[in-house]
Design a protein around this motif. Structure first.
Motif, PDB file in Angstrom:
ATOM      1  N   MET A 393       0.940  28.889 -20.077  1.00 36.49           N
ATOM      2  CA  MET A 393      -0.222  28.918 -21.062  1.00 36.49           C
ATOM      3  C   MET A 393      -1.014  27.587 -20.628  1.00 36.49           C
ATOM      4  O   MET A 393      -2.089  27.476 -20.512  1.00 36.49           O
ATOM      5  CB  MET A 393       0.019  28.973 -22.320  1.00 36.49           C
ATOM      6  CG  MET A 393      -1.022  28.975 -23.351  1.00 36.49           C
ATOM      7  SD  MET A 393      -1.745  30.619 -23.496  1.00 36.49           S
ATOM      8  CE  MET A 393      -3.682  29.980 -23.539  1.00 36.49           C
ATOM      9  N   ALA A 394      -0.200  26.605 -20.229  1.00 36.78           N
ATOM     10  CA  ALA A 394      -1.022  25.134 -19.990  1.00 36.78           C
ATOM     11  C   ALA A 394      -1.965  25.402 -18.674  1.00 36.78           C
ATOM     12  O   ALA A 394      -2.729  24.866 -18.562  1.00 36.78           O
ATOM     13  CB  ALA A 394       0.060  24.032 -19.812  1.00 36.78           C
ATOM     14  N   ARG A 395      -1.011  26.158 -17.765  1.00 34.31           N
ATOM     15  CA  ARG A 395      -1.973  26.370 -16.489  1.00 34.31           C
ATOM     16  C   ARG A 395      -3.265  27.271 -16.594  1.00 34.31           C
ATOM     17  O   ARG A 395      -4.384  26.930 -15.935  1.00 34.31           O
ATOM     18  CB  ARG A 395      -0.951  27.033 -15.529  1.00 34.31           C
ATOM     19  CG  ARG A 395       0.167  25.901 -14.854  1.00 34.31           C
ATOM     20  CD  ARG A 395       0.925  26.653 -13.737  1.00 34.31           C
ATOM     21  NE  ARG A 395       1.739  27.574 -14.303  1.00 34.31           N
ATOM     22  CZ  ARG A 395       2.889  27.161 -14.436  1.00 34.31           C
ATOM     23  NH1 ARG A 395       3.535  25.838 -14.670  1.00 34.31           N
ATOM     24  NH2 ARG A 395       3.836  28.025 -14.735  1.00 34.31           N
ATOM     25  N   LEU A 396      -3.180  28.228 -17.557  1.00 31.55           N
ATOM     26  CA  LEU A 396      -4.213  28.964 -17.889  1.00 31.55           C
ATOM     27  C   LEU A 396      -5.507  28.327 -18.489  1.00 31.55           C
ATOM     28  O   LEU A 396      -6.708  28.681 -18.042  1.00 31.55           O
ATOM     29  CB  LEU A 396      -3.917  30.302 -19.017  1.00 31.55           C
ATOM     30  CG  LEU A 396      -2.997  31.307 -18.046  1.00 31.55           C
ATOM     31  CD1 LEU A 396      -2.544  32.430 -19.239  1.00 31.55           C
ATOM     32  CD2 LEU A 396      -3.782  32.074 -16.966  1.00 31.55           C
ATOM     33  N   CYS A 397      -5.023  27.684 -19.310  1.00 30.86           N
ATOM     34  CA  CYS A 397      -6.316  27.026 -20.181  1.00 30.86           C
ATOM     35  C   CYS A 397      -6.401  25.535 -19.813  1.00 30.86           C
ATOM     36  O   CYS A 397      -7.341  24.699 -20.219  1.00 30.86           O
ATOM     37  CB  CYS A 397      -6.028  26.829 -21.573  1.00 30.86           C
ATOM     38  SG  CYS A 397      -4.480  26.097 -22.122  1.00 30.86           S
ATOM     39  N   GLY A 398      -5.604  25.018 -18.594  1.00 34.01           N
ATOM     40  CA  GLY A 398      -6.088  23.627 -18.202  1.00 34.01           C
ATOM     41  C   GLY A 398      -5.757  22.507 -18.983  1.00 34.01           C
ATOM     42  O   GLY A 398      -6.531  21.789 -19.038  1.00 34.01           O
ATOM     43  N   ARG A 399      -4.697  22.657 -19.655  1.00 32.08           N
ATOM     44  CA  ARG A 399      -4.220  21.872 -20.486  1.00 32.08           C
ATOM     45  C   ARG A 399      -2.774  21.339 -20.436  1.00 32.08           C
ATOM     46  O   ARG A 399      -2.212  21.963 -19.405  1.00 32.08           O
ATOM     47  CB  ARG A 399      -4.273  22.068 -22.080  1.00 32.08           C
ATOM     48  CG  ARG A 399      -5.753  22.481 -22.378  1.00 32.08           C
ATOM     49  CD  ARG A 399      -5.722  23.190 -24.035  1.00 32.08           C
ATOM     50  NE  ARG A 399      -5.666  22.301 -24.960  1.00 32.08           N
ATOM     51  CZ  ARG A 399      -5.431  22.580 -26.163  1.00 32.08           C
ATOM     52  NH1 ARG A 399      -5.784  23.792 -26.543  1.00 32.08           N
ATOM     53  NH2 ARG A 399      -5.284  21.726 -27.202  1.00 32.08           N
ATOM     54  N   SER A 400      -2.061  20.406 -20.972  1.00 27.56           N
ATOM     55  CA  SER A 400      -0.815  19.959 -20.891  1.00 27.56           C
ATOM     56  C   SER A 400       0.139  20.992 -21.825  1.00 27.56           C
ATOM     57  O   SER A 400      -0.259  21.404 -22.690  1.00 27.56           O
ATOM     58  CB  SER A 400      -0.477  18.565 -20.994  1.00 27.56           C
ATOM     59  OG  SER A 400      -0.669  18.173 -22.465  1.00 27.56           O
ATOM     60  N   VAL A 401       1.621  21.036 -21.552  1.00 25.87           N
ATOM     61  CA  VAL A 401       2.347  21.692 -22.240  1.00 25.87           C
ATOM     62  C   VAL A 401       2.305  21.000 -23.793  1.00 25.87           C
ATOM     63  O   VAL A 401       2.250  21.714 -24.874  1.00 25.87           O
ATOM     64  CB  VAL A 401       3.586  21.847 -21.710  1.00 25.87           C
ATOM     65  CG1 VAL A 401       4.704  22.489 -22.698  1.00 25.87           C
ATOM     66  CG2 VAL A 401       3.648  22.651 -20.364  1.00 25.87           C
ATOM     67  N   PRO A 402       2.518  19.682 -23.942  1.00 30.20           N
ATOM     68  CA  PRO A 402       2.285  19.160 -25.420  1.00 30.20           C
ATOM     69  C   PRO A 402       1.253  19.553 -25.895  1.00 30.20           C
ATOM     70  O   PRO A 402       1.376  19.851 -27.093  1.00 30.20           O
ATOM     71  CB  PRO A 402       2.387  17.552 -24.968  1.00 30.20           C
ATOM     72  CG  PRO A 402       3.098  17.579 -23.810  1.00 30.20           C
ATOM     73  CD  PRO A 402       2.621  18.674 -22.917  1.00 30.20           C
ATOM     74  N   GLU A 403      -0.096  19.567 -25.118  1.00 27.19           N
ATOM     75  CA  GLU A 403      -1.353  20.089 -25.860  1.00 27.19           C
ATOM     76  C   GLU A 403      -1.201  21.265 -26.561  1.00 27.19           C
ATOM     77  O   GLU A 403      -1.633  21.846 -27.547  1.00 27.19           O
ATOM     78  CB  GLU A 403      -2.428  19.834 -25.011  1.00 27.19           C
ATOM     79  CG  GLU A 403      -2.831  18.653 -24.942  1.00 27.19           C
ATOM     80  CD  GLU A 403      -3.907  18.055 -23.720  1.00 27.19           C
ATOM     81  OE1 GLU A 403      -4.807  17.205 -23.785  1.00 27.19           O
ATOM     82  OE2 GLU A 403      -3.899  18.788 -22.735  1.00 27.19           O
ATOM     83  N   VAL A 404      -0.616  22.251 -25.710  1.00 27.27           N
ATOM     84  CA  VAL A 404      -0.545  23.740 -26.058  1.00 27.27           C
ATOM     85  C   VAL A 404       0.350  23.771 -27.202  1.00 27.27           C
ATOM     86  O   VAL A 404       0.154  24.288 -28.069  1.00 27.27           O
ATOM     87  CB  VAL A 404       0.205  24.713 -24.852  1.00 27.27           C
ATOM     88  CG1 VAL A 404       0.640  25.969 -25.288  1.00 27.27           C
ATOM     89  CG2 VAL A 404      -0.922  24.826 -23.791  1.00 27.27           C
ATOM     90  N   GLN A 405       1.513  23.148 -27.280  1.00 26.56           N
ATOM     91  CA  GLN A 405       2.499  23.133 -28.386  1.00 26.56           C
ATOM     92  C   GLN A 405       2.001  22.455 -29.455  1.00 26.56           C
ATOM     93  O   GLN A 405       2.487  22.635 -30.749  1.00 26.56           O
ATOM     94  CB  GLN A 405       3.935  22.565 -27.867  1.00 26.56           C
ATOM     95  CG  GLN A 405       4.679  23.324 -26.689  1.00 26.56           C
ATOM     96  CD  GLN A 405       5.107  24.784 -27.404  1.00 26.56           C
ATOM     97  OE1 GLN A 405       4.163  25.442 -27.349  1.00 26.56           O
ATOM     98  NE2 GLN A 405       6.284  24.662 -27.466  1.00 26.56           N
ATOM     99  N   LEU A 425       1.886  34.318 -26.749  1.00 25.71           N
ATOM    100  CA  LEU A 425       2.222  33.051 -26.297  1.00 25.71           C
ATOM    101  C   LEU A 425       3.800  32.822 -26.841  1.00 25.71           C
ATOM    102  O   LEU A 425       4.084  32.929 -27.860  1.00 25.71           O
ATOM    103  CB  LEU A 425       1.326  31.830 -27.111  1.00 25.71           C
ATOM    104  CG  LEU A 425       1.974  30.314 -26.719  1.00 25.71           C
ATOM    105  CD1 LEU A 425       2.017  29.863 -25.364  1.00 25.71           C
ATOM    106  CD2 LEU A 425       0.957  29.437 -27.375  1.00 25.71           C
ATOM    107  N   LYS A 426       4.408  33.060 -25.851  1.00 23.93           N
ATOM    108  CA  LYS A 426       5.946  33.088 -26.226  1.00 23.93           C
ATOM    109  C   LYS A 426       6.523  31.656 -26.453  1.00 23.93           C
ATOM    110  O   LYS A 426       5.930  30.721 -26.446  1.00 23.93           O
ATOM    111  CB  LYS A 426       6.763  33.771 -24.870  1.00 23.93           C
ATOM    112  CG  LYS A 426       6.450  35.174 -24.328  1.00 23.93           C
ATOM    113  CD  LYS A 426       7.084  35.587 -23.235  1.00 23.93           C
ATOM    114  CE  LYS A 426       6.509  34.900 -22.019  1.00 23.93           C
ATOM    115  NZ  LYS A 426       7.183  35.458 -20.711  1.00 23.93           N
ATOM    116  N   GLY A 427       7.881  31.902 -27.150  1.00 20.10           N
ATOM    117  CA  GLY A 427       8.412  30.661 -27.562  1.00 20.10           C
ATOM    118  C   GLY A 427       9.043  30.741 -28.900  1.00 20.10           C
ATOM    119  O   GLY A 427       8.804  32.043 -29.639  1.00 20.10           O
ATOM    120  N   ALA A 428       9.615  29.709 -29.410  1.00 24.37           N
ATOM    121  CA  ALA A 428      10.084  30.061 -30.932  1.00 24.37           C
ATOM    122  C   ALA A 428       8.770  30.040 -31.841  1.00 24.37           C
ATOM    123  O   ALA A 428       7.839  29.547 -31.562  1.00 24.37           O
ATOM    124  CB  ALA A 428      10.937  28.700 -31.278  1.00 24.37           C
TER     125      ALA A 428
END
Length: 509
Positions: A393-405, A425-428
């Protein structure tokens, strides 16, 4: 069940008070009574001492009411005011006056006077509600720190003090609750990590506000539960089969997945598509991989794609896949395919030249992320479902993983609306966002599912449901719910959640 933001809850409260005519004091009385009942339930009816940490806002007013009802039930109640009741306003001020006349013991917190927390069997957190912003400060922060150090069980009202009500992010300090009593509706921060962990067990209690108000206020975020599947998603009898049906009734899935290095991804996806109830599953894979995989999954039809003996997709012609997708009811592309030269052009052709519903996962998502021209791709007439984990998701939207989370709901919703896709958006607490901005949050699943291949299973499951005629929203929401539930069943059969593998999830669908 609706999931609301702090602003949505504020508007719902105002509507109930101003338009329906429900007095704010009545709502507060209902809230406090509900909290007192949950405290008694938490203590299993045992008598004891209760400390109620009371802030100056409505959350504090709810706590004062709870204190009155607990006192009436025979509990020894102490109100611990974070600041002088003289500073309270509105309903909270009225409740503090009632408590004073009632004779409830109370005192104003002071850092100089140590509280013996061991005297209390439980602590009610009524310091800060959904309207608070930023990290607790001053005496509020001191009280939270003391309670967390005390080890006493804590029941929070509406949301643990110090937790962001909208994102679930934890400020410093933040109450660690054993139980949170969500009033009227659950809050976003209670349904996203790390807030889920901080809130303990969440129990939603009615305070008299009609649930239908949330629809009038255009709340479009939901917790996936059995009632929601039938009421909102019209899945009254999902996976139901008439006696006189045949395999053609339940659709044909094309799974384009796997390579020599990652054959298992295709195997898991294809098997999950079968377990979803799809009538037929074809697995497209590099030609040199067909013979080694014969008989590994006899229910699946293998279709080789010319690969010049590489065992991967670098020499594959997208025209072959596009031809295979004709007359299929759904297609999955991406698990285990790996990356190869000009793969962004490859996936673009799949996107624009296939007519059936499409699920893109794993390497297929990374191909899209690498496509500089993705914004110009034609909008598909049939649905597309993207199933990224946070890194993808971070790669798709050009953001960092912490920003996505930081705010998974908003991140997924914004992307789904912008690109007219259904995004999983997978995960817990997996988030499903649809092109119209509706979001579903899935509560099923467990930490044991954090294992290689789990996402391949989900992608295959959603593809199989799409092939059976479910809409993208239905297939995605039902898919993540069933996937998590299968993981929950599977973990019960293992001595430890860490031993769970993706194949266990498939076998419990």
């Amino acid at each position: 069940m609706h999931i609301v933001t702090s602003e949505e809850m504020r508007r719902i409260d105002r509507y109930a008070i101003d338009h329906i005519g429900m007095p704010a004091m009545v709502l507060m009385e209902n809230a406090g009574r509900a909290v007192s009942e949950e405290v008694i339930s938490f203590l299993e009816g045992r008598p004891g001492r209760i400390a109620i940490l009371t802030g100056k806002g409505n959350n504090g007013g709810d706590g004062i009411v709870a204190g009155r009802h607990l006192s009436e039930a025979g509990y020894q109640v102490h109100l611990i005011y974070a600041e002088s009741p003289d500073r309270f306003q509105g309903e909270a001020a009225l409740q503090s006056q009632i408590a004073h006349k009632w004779g409830l013991p109370h005192y104003i917190y002071s850092e100089q006077e140590r509280i013996n927390w061991e005297l209390y069997d439980a602590v009610v957190d009524a310091l800060l509600g959904t309207g608070s912003r930023g990290a607790p400060r001053g005496v509020y922060a001191k009280l939270i720190e003391e309670v967390n150090r005390s080890g006493r069980p804590v029941i929070s009202i509406d949301i643990p003090s110090g937790l962001d009500a909208d994102t679930g992010q934890i400020h410093t300090p933040c109450i660690r609750a054993d139980r949170t009593v969500a009033l009227a509706f659950t809050k976003r921060g209670l349904e996203q990590y790390p807030g889920v962990r901080q809130a303990g067990t969440v129990i939603v209690r009615s305070i008299g506000i009609p649930q239908g108000i949330a629809d009038r206020m255009n709340v479009n975020t939901y917790l996936i539960q059995e009632p929601l599947l039938s009421a909102k998603l019209a899945l009254n009898e999902y996976r139901h089969r008439q006696s006189d049906t045949h395999k053609g009734t339940f659709g044909h899935v094309l799974v384009a997945a796997g390579s020599r290095a990652m054959a298992g991804a295709g195997l898991l996806s294809a098997k999950a598509a079968l377990r979803s109830g799809a009538g037929l599953v074809s697995w497209a894979l590099p030609m040199s991989m067909v013979e080694p995989l014969l008989g590994h999954l006899p229910e699946v039809m293998l279709q080789g794609v010319a690969d010049e003996q590489h065992g991967d997709w670098r020499a594959a012609d997208p025209k072959e896949l596009i031809a295979m997708a004709q007359k299929k009811n759904a297609m999955l592309f991406g698990p285990g395919t790996g990356r190869f030269a000009q793969d962004d052009r490859f996936v673009r052709r799949i996107w624009e030249e296939t007519a059936c519903p499409l699920v893109i996962d794993a390497d297929g998502l990374n191909m899209i992320a690498a496509a500089a021209d993705f914004d110009s791709w034609s909008r598909r007439k049939s649905p597309v479902v993207l199933t990224p984990h946070p890194g993808e998701m971070a790669r798709l939207c050009g953001r960092s993983v912490p920003e996505v989370q930081q705010d998974r709901i908003s991140c997924a919703r914004n992307y789904a609306v912008q690109y007219h896709v259904t995004l999983v958006l997978k995960g817990a607490r997996t988030v499903v966002a649809t092109p119209d901005g509706t979001v579903y949050v899935n509560p099923t699943g467990n930490a044991g599912m954090a294992t290689g291949g789990s996402g391949d299973v989900l992608a295959g499951l959603i593809s199989g449901l799409l092939a059976q005629g479910y809409t993208a929203a239905q297939a995605s929401a039902l898919g993540v719910y069933l996937h998590g539930a299968a993981g929950d069943r599977a973990v019960q059969r293992r001595c430890h959640s860490a031993s769970l593998i993706a194949g266990d999830i498939v076998e419990n669908l």
